[in-house]
Motif scaffolding. Structure first.
Motif, PDB file in Angstrom:
ATOM      1  N   GLN A   1       0.827  -1.203   0.000  1.00 32.63           N
ATOM      2  CA  GLN A   1       0.000   0.000   0.000  1.00 32.63           C
ATOM      3  C   GLN A   1       0.867   1.260   0.000  1.00 32.63           C
ATOM      4  N   ILE A   2       2.061   1.141   0.601  1.00 33.31           N
ATOM      5  CA  ILE A   2       2.997   2.273   0.648  1.00 33.31           C
ATOM      6  C   ILE A   2       3.821   2.326  -0.637  1.00 33.31           C
ATOM      7  N   ALA A   3       4.302   1.138  -1.058  1.00 32.15           N
ATOM      8  CA  ALA A   3       5.179   1.060  -2.231  1.00 32.15           C
ATOM      9  C   ALA A   3       4.688  -0.061  -3.137  1.00 32.15           C
ATOM     10  N   PRO A   4       3.641   0.190  -3.922  1.00 33.06           N
ATOM     11  CA  PRO A   4       3.021  -0.872  -4.724  1.00 33.06           C
ATOM     12  C   PRO A   4       3.927  -1.454  -5.805  1.00 33.06           C
ATOM     13  N   LYS A   5       5.031  -0.767  -6.094  1.00 33.22           N
ATOM     14  CA  LYS A   5       5.932  -1.270  -7.132  1.00 33.22           C
ATOM     15  C   LYS A   5       7.308  -1.592  -6.553  1.00 33.22           C
ATOM     16  N   HIS A   6       7.301  -2.121  -5.361  1.00 34.73           N
ATOM     17  CA  HIS A   6       8.558  -2.500  -4.705  1.00 34.73           C
ATOM     18  C   HIS A   6       8.856  -3.958  -5.080  1.00 34.73           C
ATOM     19  N   PRO A   7       9.833  -4.226  -5.938  1.00 33.34           N
ATOM     20  CA  PRO A   7      10.036  -5.586  -6.443  1.00 33.34           C
ATOM     21  C   PRO A   7      10.401  -6.600  -5.367  1.00 33.34           C
ATOM     22  N   GLU A   8      11.188  -6.150  -4.326  1.00 37.25           N
ATOM     23  CA  GLU A   8      11.566  -7.114  -3.297  1.00 37.25           C
ATOM     24  C   GLU A   8      10.360  -7.572  -2.476  1.00 37.25           C
ATOM     25  N   VAL A   9       9.435  -6.643  -2.221  1.00 35.18           N
ATOM     26  CA  VAL A   9       8.220  -7.003  -1.484  1.00 35.18           C
ATOM     27  C   VAL A   9       7.389  -7.972  -2.314  1.00 35.18           C
ATOM     28  N   LEU A  10       7.242  -7.651  -3.586  1.00 31.56           N
ATOM     29  CA  LEU A  10       6.491  -8.541  -4.479  1.00 31.56           C
ATOM     30  C   LEU A  10       7.154  -9.914  -4.555  1.00 31.56           C
ATOM     31  N   TYR A  11       8.479  -9.903  -4.612  1.00 30.90           N
ATOM     32  CA  TYR A  11       9.217 -11.168  -4.696  1.00 30.90           C
ATOM     33  C   TYR A  11       9.012 -12.004  -3.430  1.00 30.90           C
ATOM     34  N   LEU A  12       9.104 -11.352  -2.258  1.00 31.61           N
ATOM     35  CA  LEU A  12       8.910 -12.084  -1.007  1.00 31.61           C
ATOM     36  C   LEU A  12       7.496 -12.651  -0.920  1.00 31.61           C
ATOM     37  N   LEU A  13       6.511 -11.887  -1.358  1.00 28.16           N
ATOM     38  CA  LEU A  13       5.146 -12.415  -1.403  1.00 28.16           C
ATOM     39  C   LEU A  13       5.053 -13.616  -2.345  1.00 28.16           C
ATOM     40  N   GLY A  14       5.789 -13.552  -3.442  1.00 27.78           N
ATOM     41  CA  GLY A  14       5.819 -14.683  -4.367  1.00 27.78           C
ATOM     42  C   GLY A  14       6.431 -15.917  -3.737  1.00 27.78           C
ATOM     43  N   VAL A  15       7.519 -15.709  -2.973  1.00 24.09           N
ATOM     44  CA  VAL A  15       8.173 -16.825  -2.284  1.00 24.09           C
ATOM     45  C   VAL A  15       7.227 -17.458  -1.263  1.00 24.09           C
ATOM     46  N   ILE A  16       6.565 -16.596  -0.477  1.00 23.65           N
ATOM     47  CA  ILE A  16       5.640 -17.097   0.550  1.00 23.65           C
ATOM     48  C   ILE A  16       4.502 -17.878  -0.101  1.00 23.65           C
ATOM     49  N   SER A  17       3.939 -17.350  -1.158  1.00 24.74           N
ATOM     50  CA  SER A  17       2.828 -18.023  -1.845  1.00 24.74           C
ATOM     51  C   SER A  17       3.288 -19.331  -2.474  1.00 24.74           C
ATOM     52  N   TYR A  18       4.490 -19.322  -3.036  1.00 19.46           N
ATOM     53  CA  TYR A  18       5.019 -20.541  -3.656  1.00 19.46           C
ATOM     54  C   TYR A  18       5.202 -21.635  -2.611  1.00 19.46           C
ATOM     55  N   ASP A  19       5.765 -21.263  -1.462  1.00 23.66           N
ATOM     56  CA  ASP A  19       5.965 -22.239  -0.396  1.00 23.66           C
ATOM     57  C   ASP A  19       4.632 -22.805   0.092  1.00 23.66           C
ATOM     58  N   ALA A  20       3.582 -21.972   0.029  1.00 24.35           N
ATOM     59  CA  ALA A  20       2.254 -22.411   0.466  1.00 24.35           C
ATOM     60  C   ALA A  20       1.508 -23.151  -0.649  1.00 24.35           C
ATOM     61  N   LYS A  21       2.181 -23.350  -1.781  1.00 26.07           N
ATOM     62  CA  LYS A  21       1.602 -24.019  -2.948  1.00 26.07           C
ATOM     63  C   LYS A  21       0.401 -23.269  -3.524  1.00 26.07           C
ATOM     64  N   ALA A  22       0.372 -21.960  -3.250  1.00 24.85           N
ATOM     65  CA  ALA A  22      -0.641 -21.098  -3.868  1.00 24.85           C
ATOM     66  C   ALA A  22      -0.025 -20.533  -5.144  1.00 24.85           C
ATOM     67  N   TYR A  23       0.030 -21.371  -6.168  1.00 28.01           N
ATOM     68  CA  TYR A  23       0.838 -21.042  -7.340  1.00 28.01           C
ATOM     69  C   TYR A  23       0.256 -19.907  -8.180  1.00 28.01           C
ATOM     70  N   ASP A  24      -1.053 -19.748  -8.179  1.00 25.97           N
ATOM     71  CA  ASP A  24      -1.630 -18.620  -8.910  1.00 25.97           C
ATOM     72  C   ASP A  24      -1.215 -17.298  -8.273  1.00 25.97           C
ATOM     73  N   GLU A  25      -1.274 -17.252  -6.945  1.00 23.62           N
ATOM     74  CA  GLU A  25      -0.844 -16.042  -6.236  1.00 23.62           C
ATOM     75  C   GLU A  25       0.651 -15.803  -6.442  1.00 23.62           C
ATOM     76  N   ALA A  26       1.436 -16.866  -6.344  1.00 19.62           N
ATOM     77  CA  ALA A  26       2.884 -16.730  -6.520  1.00 19.62           C
ATOM     78  C   ALA A  26       3.197 -16.158  -7.896  1.00 19.62           C
ATOM     79  N   PHE A  27       2.500 -16.664  -8.909  1.00 17.08           N
ATOM     80  CA  PHE A  27       2.715 -16.158 -10.267  1.00 17.08           C
ATOM     81  C   PHE A  27       2.360 -14.676 -10.339  1.00 17.08           C
ATOM     82  N   HIS A  28       1.243 -14.303  -9.737  1.00 21.45           N
ATOM     83  CA  HIS A  28       0.798 -12.902  -9.764  1.00 21.45           C
ATOM     84  C   HIS A  28       1.889 -11.982  -9.226  1.00 21.45           C
TER      85      HIS A  28
END
Length: 694
Positions: free
Chosen positions: A69-96
């Protein structure tokens, strides 16, 4: 996976996070503020990373969502969210998330690598390959990306490409245990057992507690025939991680092959409990060792759900124009000198080519022998598809206009159930290879007799039953050796009844063996002739016989012979003793064809009713028993009543000339009639339903 600022990055590069995926340290502070609001975000991002490190994924995810919400285009934040989603096997979210990160910084190889991993899990494997190649082009020494690319090739059945990529990863990172393990899996698929074993051992040398590598090493040793070593290795894997998928079943089945029954009751109860708790075990193991229809179905449903990880949905076919010839496709890994081919070659050779076009899709190891040549000669099209992916095989079958796809493997070795999940044909059938339901919405019909699947047991099968008088289509033209054998040639006594059982070792349960010992003790002068495939099993059976007061000289072990000679030696046997709960199949056919009566015990399941179905077909239902006591009593009665035994043999010999059991052409007509009705229902817009072809 640790991603503290001074810890290794989660992308697998091996570098510190601040040197890898964080904003370049040389970037000016003003640039950082403009691009990402880094100074405002950095502290919270570090908190998220610490939560992630501590396994508090929901807390880490919540912080990252606030940061966006503060930095919507922060790649590291997006990447970490992708890692968390991938580990949770939420692959659609991870891809997003990772796709957004990649768009913000397309030159980051780690984003490309995670994107490839996510695409692979979503079964978009061609796109995954592109992402991994991009990651490698940006960072040629990226061992993890080479490994992940190889994993994708492996899933595409591109084994040579996979092996080459694993080897590149290991050149970069020689102590990369996971890559050694994956390379071994690729070698195992190629049946290069020595190479596979060496690579598994290499993986273990770098990761001594690598339970999965121990398990797969056990499988490779098992395939190589070193059963004792395999058993020890399986036990090491179990000590490291008793919850590994399939492991309890692997140990149980191998203990049965070794006739090692020390922990039989405990292991069987453990296997049942695991399946009832929705744990993943090989349905084949469950089928061979329990007589529970509900458990068989549950094991199959768990397995197919696991195999279909990406939840391929049931595909519909636009109704094709009705054709004059129905195109049947048979799919198997066992076109060659194998019981499946022995039991269906008559069907392939007897098909009416004026009404049916026949294709055989082979995805097993390439075999060139008399049997594979007969299969190739019997069909219109013989296609080797081993190197193709499941989806590619299904698409090929569709492009060829296959109307009815017949799965001859089920869940037996080297099976490929996802070919049928991908919908190879509008009508899909299970036949012959697997002894029960496949628990799948992808298979429409199961071919069986009314003995195998009684009307009141249909609820335990997800398929509709296509009933035919004989579900196997054996032809009686197979060559039998002209050699004249004597009992002495095989260590059998000149006098006395010879009981035989040439089933696989794993079908011999302690209860069955106990019954056999009771039988030969009561039938004076009799012996038991077994075909046991390893020395440890022979030793264990002798020890068990001694425990039960039987002279081990009364158990004779048959050695391997060419098939024509093996058939001929049946003439030396008097009575075939069946196993339970998994009956004889091909071995029962062989015994009946050679005039040896079978005493069987019938149960509830498909596997425990096979011999009964054959005996009913040759009009010998009097040899079918319902309990252990009846089974033992009948065997003893026949052995001690020479006139009754002789009359039974005469009846069997006579019935073989009139029964449809060995009439391949007649059996083929019944199966073809079932195919025709399936095809007719499909073109009439009707759903599959039970069929009676007689």
């Amino acid at each position: 996976m640790t991603i503290g600022r001074n810890d290794k990055c989660p992308c697998g590069s091996g570098k510190k996070y601040k040197q890898c995926c964080m904003v370049n340290a040389n970037q000016s502070a003003s640039e950082a503020r403009v691009l990402t609001g880094r100074e405002a975000v950095a502290s919270e991002l570090q908190s998220a990373i610490k939560y992630y490190q501590g396994g508090q994924f929901s807390e880490a995810q919540a912080i990252c969502q606030k940061l966006l919400q503060i930095a919507p285009k922060h790649p590291e934040v997006l990447y970490l969210l992708g890692v968390i989603s991938y580990d949770a096997k939420a692959y659609d979210e991870a891809f997003h998330y990772v796709h957004q990160a990649k768009m913000l910084n397309p030159s980051n190889p780690f984003y490309q690598n995670l994107l490839g991993s996510t695409l692979c899990e979503k079964s978009k494997r061609d796109e995954a390959v592109i992402a991994f190649r991009k990651a490698i082009s940006l960072k040629p020494d990226f061992a993890e990306a080479h490994n992940n690319l190889a994993n994708t090739y492996l899933k595409q059945e591109k084994l040579n490409d996979a092996i080459a990529s694993y080897q590149k990863a290991l050149l970069i990172k020689p102590n990369y245990a996971e890559a050694h393990y994956n390379l071994a899996n690729a070698y195992l698929k190629q049946e290069k057992l020595n190479d596979a074993i060496a690579s598994y051992r290499k993986a273990i040398s770098f990761r001594p507690n690598y339970a999965e590598a121990y398990q797969q090493l056990g499988s490779a040793l098992n395939k190589q025939g070193d059963l004792d070593a395999a058993f020890d290795i399986y036990c090491k894997a179990f000590a490291l991680n008793p919850k590994l998928d399939y492991l309890a079943g692997d140990i149980f089945l191998l203990s049965m092959q070794l006739c090692n029954w020390e922990h039989f009751q405990v292991l069987r109860a453990k296997l049942v409990d695991l399946v009832q708790a929705d744990c993943l075990e090989n349905p084949f193991t469950v089928v061979t060792l329990t007589d529970s229809l509900s458990l068989h179905r549950k094991a199959a449903e768990i397995y197919i759900k696991h195999e279909n990880k990406t939840n391929i949905q049931q595909k519909s076919f636009p109704v094709r124009e009705k054709k004059e010839k129905i195109h049947i496709g048979y799919f198997s890994s066992d076109f060659g000198n194998h019981p499946v081919t022995h039991l269906m070659i008559g069907l392939l050779e007897s098909h009416d080519k004026n009404k049916y076009e026949i294709s055989a899709f082979s995805f097993g190891r390439k075999k060139t022998d008399e049997w594979s040549e007969r299969v190739a000669s019997a069909v219109d099209h013989y296609i080797d598809v081993k190197s193709k992916s499941d989806k590619e095989i299904a698409l090929l079958a569709r492009s060829m206009g296959i109307d009815i796809a017949v799965d001859l493997n089920g869940f037996t070795g080297n099976s490929r159930p996802i070919i049928f999940a991908e919908k190879a044909a509008p009508i899909q059938v299970s036949h012959l290879g697997y002894l029960g339901t496949l628990g799948s919405e992808y298979i429409d019909y199961l071919i069986a007799s009314t003995t195998l699947v009684p009307d009141n047991k249909k609820e335990f099968y997800t398929e509709k039953i296509a009933y035919v008088p004989n579900y196997m289509c054996i032809e009686n033209k197979e060559e039998i050796s002209s050699k004249t054998f004597k009992r002495a040639d095989f260590g059998l006594p000149d006098q006395g009844v010879v009981f035989c059982s040439f089933n696989n070792n794993y079908k011999i349960t302690p209860d069955v063996f106990c019954s056999w010992m009771k039988i030969i003790k009561k039938a004076e002068g009799s012996v038991l002739w077994l075909f046991v495939r390893n020395k440890t099993a022979i030793s264990n059976l002798k020890i068990e016989a001694e425990k039960q007061g039987v002279d081990t000289a009364r158990i004779v072990f048959a050695e391997v012979l060419p098939r024509d000679e093996h058939l001929a030696r049946h003439n030396l046997a008097d009575i075939f003793l069946d196993t339970y709960p998994c009956n004889a199949g091909a071995t029962a056919f062989d015994a009946l064809r050679m005039g040896v009566p079978i005493v069987t015990r019938v149960g509830e399941t498909f596997a425990s009713r096979i011999a009964a179905s054959l005996l009913v077909a040759v009009d010998l239902p009097e040899l079918v028993t319902a309990t252990k006591e009846e089974y033992e009593a009948l065997a003893v009665e026949l052995a001690t009543d020479p006139e009754r035994l002789a009359a039974l043999k005469q009846k069997l010999a006579k019935n073989l000339t009139t029964s449809s059991l060995f009439d391949a052409k007649l059996t083929t007509k019944y199966i073809e009639a079932a195919y025709t009705e399936m095809y007719g229902r499909y073109h009439a817009g009707l759903l599959p339903d039970h069929i009676h072809s007689n």
